[in-house]
Motif scaffolding. Structure first.
Motif, PDB file in Angstrom:
ATOM      1  N   LEU A   1      47.018  49.356  43.949  1.00 30.19           N
ATOM      2  CA  LEU A   1      46.433  50.365  43.083  1.00 30.19           C
ATOM      3  C   LEU A   1      44.948  50.459  43.402  1.00 30.19           C
ATOM      4  N   GLY A   2      44.460  51.642  43.554  1.00 27.56           N
ATOM      5  CA  GLY A   2      43.038  51.849  43.793  1.00 27.56           C
ATOM      6  C   GLY A   2      42.689  51.802  45.260  1.00 27.56           C
ATOM      7  N   PRO A   3      41.530  52.337  45.581  1.00 25.80           N
ATOM      8  CA  PRO A   3      41.110  52.478  46.964  1.00 25.80           C
ATOM      9  C   PRO A   3      40.340  51.291  47.532  1.00 25.80           C
ATOM     10  N   SER A   4      40.082  50.293  46.741  1.00 18.71           N
ATOM     11  CA  SER A   4      39.238  49.173  47.166  1.00 18.71           C
ATOM     12  C   SER A   4      40.007  48.186  48.040  1.00 18.71           C
ATOM     13  N   PRO A   5      39.284  47.296  48.718  1.00 23.37           N
ATOM     14  CA  PRO A   5      39.944  46.265  49.529  1.00 23.37           C
ATOM     15  C   PRO A   5      40.809  45.319  48.688  1.00 23.37           C
ATOM     16  N   GLU A   6      41.606  44.536  49.384  1.00 23.24           N
ATOM     17  CA  GLU A   6      42.590  43.677  48.740  1.00 23.24           C
ATOM     18  C   GLU A   6      41.978  42.529  47.937  1.00 23.24           C
ATOM     19  N   PHE A   7      40.828  42.019  48.353  1.00 20.31           N
ATOM     20  CA  PHE A   7      40.226  40.861  47.690  1.00 20.31           C
ATOM     21  C   PHE A   7      38.784  41.138  47.310  1.00 20.31           C
ATOM     22  N   VAL A   8      38.342  40.426  46.270  1.00 18.20           N
ATOM     23  CA  VAL A   8      36.922  40.395  45.934  1.00 18.20           C
ATOM     24  C   VAL A   8      36.574  38.970  45.527  1.00 18.20           C
ATOM     25  N   LEU A   9      35.437  38.523  45.996  1.00 16.74           N
ATOM     26  CA  LEU A   9      34.875  37.246  45.576  1.00 16.74           C
ATOM     27  C   LEU A   9      33.536  37.569  44.922  1.00 16.74           C
TER      28      LEU A   9
ATOM     29  N   ALA B   1      33.327  40.800  55.414  1.00 19.84           N
ATOM     30  CA  ALA B   1      33.447  41.266  54.035  1.00 19.84           C
ATOM     31  C   ALA B   1      32.349  42.286  53.776  1.00 19.84           C
ATOM     32  N   GLN B   2      32.633  43.249  52.922  1.00 18.71           N
ATOM     33  CA  GLN B   2      31.635  44.226  52.484  1.00 18.71           C
ATOM     34  C   GLN B   2      30.848  43.582  51.354  1.00 18.71           C
ATOM     35  N   ARG B   3      29.585  43.292  51.598  1.00 20.91           N
ATOM     36  CA  ARG B   3      28.735  42.634  50.614  1.00 20.91           C
ATOM     37  C   ARG B   3      28.002  43.689  49.799  1.00 20.91           C
ATOM     38  N   LEU B   4      28.103  43.606  48.479  1.00 20.46           N
ATOM     39  CA  LEU B   4      27.432  44.559  47.605  1.00 20.46           C
ATOM     40  C   LEU B   4      26.717  43.824  46.486  1.00 20.46           C
TER      41      LEU B   4
ATOM     42  N   GLY C   1      26.559  35.905  35.422  1.00 16.16           N
ATOM     43  CA  GLY C   1      25.798  35.303  36.506  1.00 16.16           C
ATOM     44  C   GLY C   1      26.136  35.856  37.878  1.00 16.16           C
ATOM     45  N   THR C   2      27.081  36.793  37.938  1.00 16.49           N
ATOM     46  CA  THR C   2      27.451  37.397  39.213  1.00 16.49           C
ATOM     47  C   THR C   2      26.303  38.250  39.730  1.00 16.49           C
ATOM     48  N   GLY C   3      25.983  38.101  40.999  1.00 19.80           N
ATOM     49  CA  GLY C   3      24.937  38.897  41.622  1.00 19.80           C
ATOM     50  C   GLY C   3      25.403  39.602  42.879  1.00 19.80           C
ATOM     51  N   VAL C   4      26.557  39.148  43.413  1.00 20.49           N
ATOM     52  CA  VAL C   4      27.071  39.692  44.667  1.00 20.49           C
ATOM     53  C   VAL C   4      28.593  39.809  44.575  1.00 20.49           C
ATOM     54  N   ALA C   5      29.116  40.900  45.103  1.00 16.77           N
ATOM     55  CA  ALA C   5      30.565  41.059  45.255  1.00 16.77           C
ATOM     56  C   ALA C   5      30.851  41.138  46.749  1.00 16.77           C
ATOM     57  N   HIS C   6      31.762  40.308  47.216  1.00  9.42           N
ATOM     58  CA  HIS C   6      32.196  40.335  48.622  1.00  9.42           C
ATOM     59  C   HIS C   6      33.613  40.917  48.626  1.00  9.42           C
ATOM     60  N   TRP C   7      33.758  42.142  49.096  1.00 10.18           N
ATOM     61  CA  TRP C   7      35.052  42.825  49.144  1.00 10.18           C
ATOM     62  C   TRP C   7      35.607  42.694  50.561  1.00 10.18           C
ATOM     63  N   PHE C   8      36.885  42.337  50.673  1.00  9.57           N
ATOM     64  CA  PHE C   8      37.458  42.140  52.011  1.00  9.57           C
ATOM     65  C   PHE C   8      38.975  42.256  51.967  1.00  9.57           C
ATOM     66  N   GLY C   9      39.538  42.459  53.130  1.00  9.80           N
ATOM     67  CA  GLY C   9      40.976  42.447  53.311  1.00  9.80           C
ATOM     68  C   GLY C   9      41.384  41.205  54.073  1.00  9.80           C
TER      69      GLY C   9
END
Length: 176
Positions: A145-153, A165-168, A109-117
């Protein structure tokens, strides 16, 4: 609970890429290693740390010791041929490890990832208090580990967060 994450993208012309992903994920699910709790593959938009569109495999395990078991199992026995078939079509990839911090761990059911530090000057306790009750599944990167931000919701739809937050857009590719 931890998640081993792997972003990957197909080589040009790899029209069967999603089918190959599903064959590998199905083989892993049919013969899971110890500590493995399931997986999701998301189609993921471009982000500052990866080209897009890309795919994000999200493998959940009980703990750090299970990461080695998963790594070995992914490329052996009944999983070797499906793994190698999708890997041959991959143009590149990057990985990470995330710890579950709140909400459901199921990403259906996920439709959006919010990536943020974490915002500068904010303490972790304050960040988690601000996110208490946020709809979705919250994960925190481990060991940088990895190049992505520290958190994802991960959430079914947009969530208003009290910081940038980077919304994708994302969509679940596997399980179907």
């Amino acid at each position: 609970m931890l998640a081993y994450t792997f972003w990957h993208w197909p080589i040009p012309g790899a029209t069967v890429y999603e089918n190959k992903i599903a064959l590998f994920q199905s083989a892993l699910e049919a013969e899971p290693p110890a500590g493995y709790r399931g997986a999701f593959t998301l189609r993921h938009g471009a982000a500052p740390w990866l080209p897009g569109p890309a795919y994000l495999d999200w493998y959940t395990v009980d703990g750090f010791a299970d990461l080695g078991t998963l790594n070995e199992a992914a490329v052996t026995a009944s999983r070797k041929m499906p793994h190698d078939a999708v890997a041959a079509l991959a143009g590149g990839g990057a990985g990470g490890v995330y710890a579950h911090r709140g909400g459901p761990s199921d990403l259906r059911g996920t439709g959006v990832a919010h990536w943020f530090g974490k915002p500068a000057g904010m303490k972790y306790d304050e960040l988690f208090a601000k996110l208490a009750g946020a709809p979705g599944s919250l994960w925190m990167r481990q060991m940088v580990l990895g190049p992505s931000p520290e958190f994802v919701l991960f959430a079914p739809k947009d969530v208003v967060l009290p910081f940038h937050a980077q919304r994708l857009d994302v969509s679940v590719v596997w399980p179907r």
